[in-house]
Write an enzyme that holds these catalytic residues in place. Structure first.
Site, PDB file in Angstrom:
ATOM      1  N   SER A 330       0.842  -1.225   0.016  1.00  0.00           N
ATOM      2  CA  SER A 330       0.021  -0.020   0.026  1.00  0.00           C
ATOM      3  C   SER A 330       0.834   1.331   0.010  1.00  0.00           C
ATOM      4  O   SER A 330       0.187   2.404  -0.102  1.00  0.00           O
ATOM      5  CB  SER A 330      -0.819  -0.067   1.415  1.00  0.00           C
ATOM      6  N   ASP A 367     -10.917  -6.380   0.502  1.00  0.00           N
ATOM      7  CA  ASP A 367     -10.291  -5.308   1.154  1.00  0.00           C
ATOM      8  C   ASP A 367      -9.726  -5.821   2.579  1.00  0.00           C
ATOM      9  O   ASP A 367      -9.948  -6.883   2.952  1.00  0.00           O
ATOM     10  CB  ASP A 367     -11.339  -4.003   1.285  1.00  0.00           C
ATOM     11  N   HIS A 373     -15.118   0.084   4.145  1.00  0.00           N
ATOM     12  CA  HIS A 373     -14.919   1.406   4.732  1.00  0.00           C
ATOM     13  C   HIS A 373     -16.248   2.281   4.375  1.00  0.00           C
ATOM     14  O   HIS A 373     -16.109   3.408   4.597  1.00  0.00           O
ATOM     15  CB  HIS A 373     -13.800   2.051   4.192  1.00  0.00           C
ATOM     16  N   CYS A 386      -7.807   2.255   1.671  1.00  0.00           N
ATOM     17  CA  CYS A 386      -8.845   1.426   1.385  1.00  0.00           C
ATOM     18  C   CYS A 386      -8.549   0.673   0.086  1.00  0.00           C
ATOM     19  O   CYS A 386      -8.175   1.367  -1.011  1.00  0.00           O
ATOM     20  CB  CYS A 386     -10.005   2.312   1.234  1.00  0.00           C
TER      21      CYS A 386
END
EC number: 3.4.16.4
Length: 616
Positions: A330, A367, A373, A386
């Protein structure tokens, strides 16, 4: 009868005189011929071959010794010594002046009690093939006690002398070894590529790191001195000396105090951390864990220690900062987000709904948050990391647009740092896959690429460079370890379409640390400065049903923990990238380590951060 006898006597007398004259003339001729030969030979020696025989005669009286240069010292940015030269004793031998080589070898084994006999035998095998008239220095040092013991028996071994030399010493031992590198004995392969004149009297060379990259500057130039000796090799006087030119002392950008603190943060963890000054590209800390002691290699490492390092499962020889290639996870989301809003693939304010998964082509992409989310925009997607937001966004962009966004930040390319052997990682595209795999690109691969998985691989120094460029609002820097070198070009700048887009992405990273739902908010609480960051968690293997039980899985299969960040946000002074192998969640392991390092560098007296959070 008497007349006949008289006649015979006169005849014999004549014959005797004739024979005498012949012998006399022959003797004269022989003597003259001998003198002519001697004169000719003398002319041949004295006139026609004067230079040759004069040199040989002088060689019996005068010997030429090489003076090895002093290797340049290495300092950190604050003039703290990192690599020094220490005076030690060594033994030098000249084969043609030695009476009994084998006897000296036996005495040496007794002198060096405890040293591997096979190693000594190896040195003497090389010595027996050495030039008879040239000095050979045993490639190891001896202690003062051993030197004193040799002095007692030195009269038994003409041609062997006790000499002083300088030995490379690394006073900080394991610290920063992957940046500094180390020196070692010149091997056969290296000898073929060297200029022998430059390395006369020298048996060491830089093997890795700075020691190798700047070898030509650190090494220096050897000198010579003429020495008059007697028949036993005893020095009578020094005739002429051309001093050696010492190597250049160099200063690095490293802060050894910060480096030591960074390595302490790792403890027994495995991974890498690179800290850069975003304005100049100067590398402040260059960590690869585990480390090893470079002093072991200077005189030649013994087999026991070498095997211990070589077969260590954590592979300390690998320079993870430049050769460790990891899925960036990420940590690439801010870069993908920037490309999306700069090129109008999505509005920063557009919201999408995240139920905790994304369905595409009969496959469900999970996710990290199982419950989702809810409604998120770009800022929320960065702050909360996210995945679903980027899954959907990636299909609008396509892999080539993601590639073109990230390439200017240095992904998929070597940074050009001044250490040899850097890896370039992988920044995938349709063309890359066709050329390397011979297969077309699939859209499902774009989805996982958007969160730094799939084919994506990056080195810690690439992540640090990219983070520094983002902190600079697009100013491209050149990471380097040599102080006052390789200055960043002020004209090197990533094209900016709207500076507000950069501000929005950086705001999202700031919210990671200070926002209500930031993945690293626990570690940003109470900081007296604003910090921007991004956590990351990279899978080591494909998940079964999207999750695993860490307690039931081997440590080597746990996720890698990642974090990138910089501070202060309004005037960045340090950018950090950290990867902890099999460290689990980025917010749990890598983030607090990076925060502690930045606080320490900025000299902020704040309590250590907590590490009990488990989000990416």
């Amino acid at each position: 009868m008497s007349e006949q006898l008289k006649f015979n006597s006169d005849a014999e007398a004549f014959q005797q005189k004739r024979l005498f004259r012949f012998r006399l003339y022959f003797a004269y001729g022989f003597v003259l011929l001998l003198f002519a030969f001697l004169i000719g030979r003398m002319a041949h020696l004295q006139w026609y071959n004067y230079e040759r025989y004069h040199g040989l005669a002088e060689g019996n009286r005068i010997s030429v010794e090489t003076l090895p240069p002093t290797r340049g010292k290495i300092y950190d940015r604050n003039h703290i010594l990192l690599a020094d030269n220490q005076p030690v004793y060594a033994l030098s031998m000249i084969r043609e002046k030695m009476d009994d080589i084998h006897a000296f070898e036996l005495d040496l084994m007794n002198l060096l009690d405890g040293t591997d006999p096979e190693k000594i035998e190896e040195y003497f095998k090389k010595f027996r093939k050495w030039n008879r008239s040239k000095s050979y220095t045993l490639p190891f040092s001896i202690s003062e006690e051993q030197a004193a013991r040799f002095s007692v028996i030195s009269h038994k071994h003409p041609g062997v002398s006790l000499t002083a030399r300088l030995k490379r010493v690394y006073p900080h031992k394991n610290t920063a070894v992957h940046a500094l590198g180390y020196v070692g004995r010149i091997n056969i392969k290296e000898l073929k590529d060297l200029n022998e004149k430059e390395y006369l009297g020298t048996n060491i060379i830089g093997k890795s790191g700075i020691e190798r990259f700047y070898e030509s500057r650190l090494h220096g130039t050897p000198g010579v001195q003429q020495i008059e000796t007697n028949a036993r090799g005893r020095i009578l006087r020094k005739l002429e000396t051309v001093p050696a030119t010492p190597g250049e002392d160099i200063h690095l950008t490293l802060d050894i105090e910060l480096q030591n603190y960074a390595e302490e943060l790792f403890g027994d963890k495995v991974g890498s951390m690179v800290a850069i000054d975003p304005q100049s590209g100067e590398i402040l800390a260059f960590v690869s864990m585990p480390t090893f002691d470079p002093n072991l290699f200077v005189d030649g490492i013994d087999q026991t220690n070498y095997n211990r390092l070589l077969y260590d499962p954590h592979r300390p020889f690998i320079n993870r900062a430049i050769n460790g290639q990891y899925p960036p996870g990420s940590t690439i989301k801010p870069f993908v987000a920037l490309g999306a809003i700069e090129n109008d693939y999505i509005s920063p304010t557009k919201k999408i709904y995240d139920p905790g998964y994304f369905d595409y082509a009969e496959h469900r992409y999970r996710d990290w948050k199982r419950t989702g989310h809810g409604l998120v925009d770009l800022n929320d997607a960065i702050e909360q990391s996210c995945d679903t937001y980027f899954y959907e966004l990636s299909l609008d962009m396509g892999v080539d647009a993601i590639h073109d966004t990230m390439a200017p930040f240095g992904f998929g390319s070597k940074t050009g740092v001044d250490i040899l052997g850097e890896s370039k990682g992988i920044l995938p595209s349709q063309q890359w896959k066709q050329e390397t795999k011979g297969k077309p690109w699939y859209r499902g691969e774009t989805i996982i690429s958007s969160i730094g998985q799939g084919y994506n691989l990056a080195t810690p120094i690439q992540l640090a460079k990219a983070t520094a460029i983002l902190a600079n609002r697009g100013k491209i820097i050149q990471p380097h370890l040599l102080k006052d070198e390789l200055k960043a070009s002020s004209s090197a700048q990533i094209e900016i379409k709207k500076i507000s887009n950069w501000d929005k992405v950086i705001q999202g990273m700031e919210n990671v640390m200070h926002g209500k739902k930031g993945t690293a908010r626990r570690h940003g609480q109470g900081l007296p400065f604003k910090m921007a960051g991004k956590t990351g968690t990279a899978q080591v293997f494909s998940l079964n049903q999207g999750k695993y039980n860490a307690d039931e899985l081997a440590k080597r299969l746990h996720d890698h923990s990642l974090f990138v960040g910089f501070a202060p946000v309004d005037n960045p002074k340090i950018a950090v990238a950290i990867i902890v192998e099999n460290g689990g969640s980025g917010s749990k392991t890598a983030a607090p380590m990076a925060v502690d390092l930045i606080k320490h560098y900025l000299e902020v007296d704040v309590k250590p951060t907590s590490n009990n959070e488990t989000k990416p």
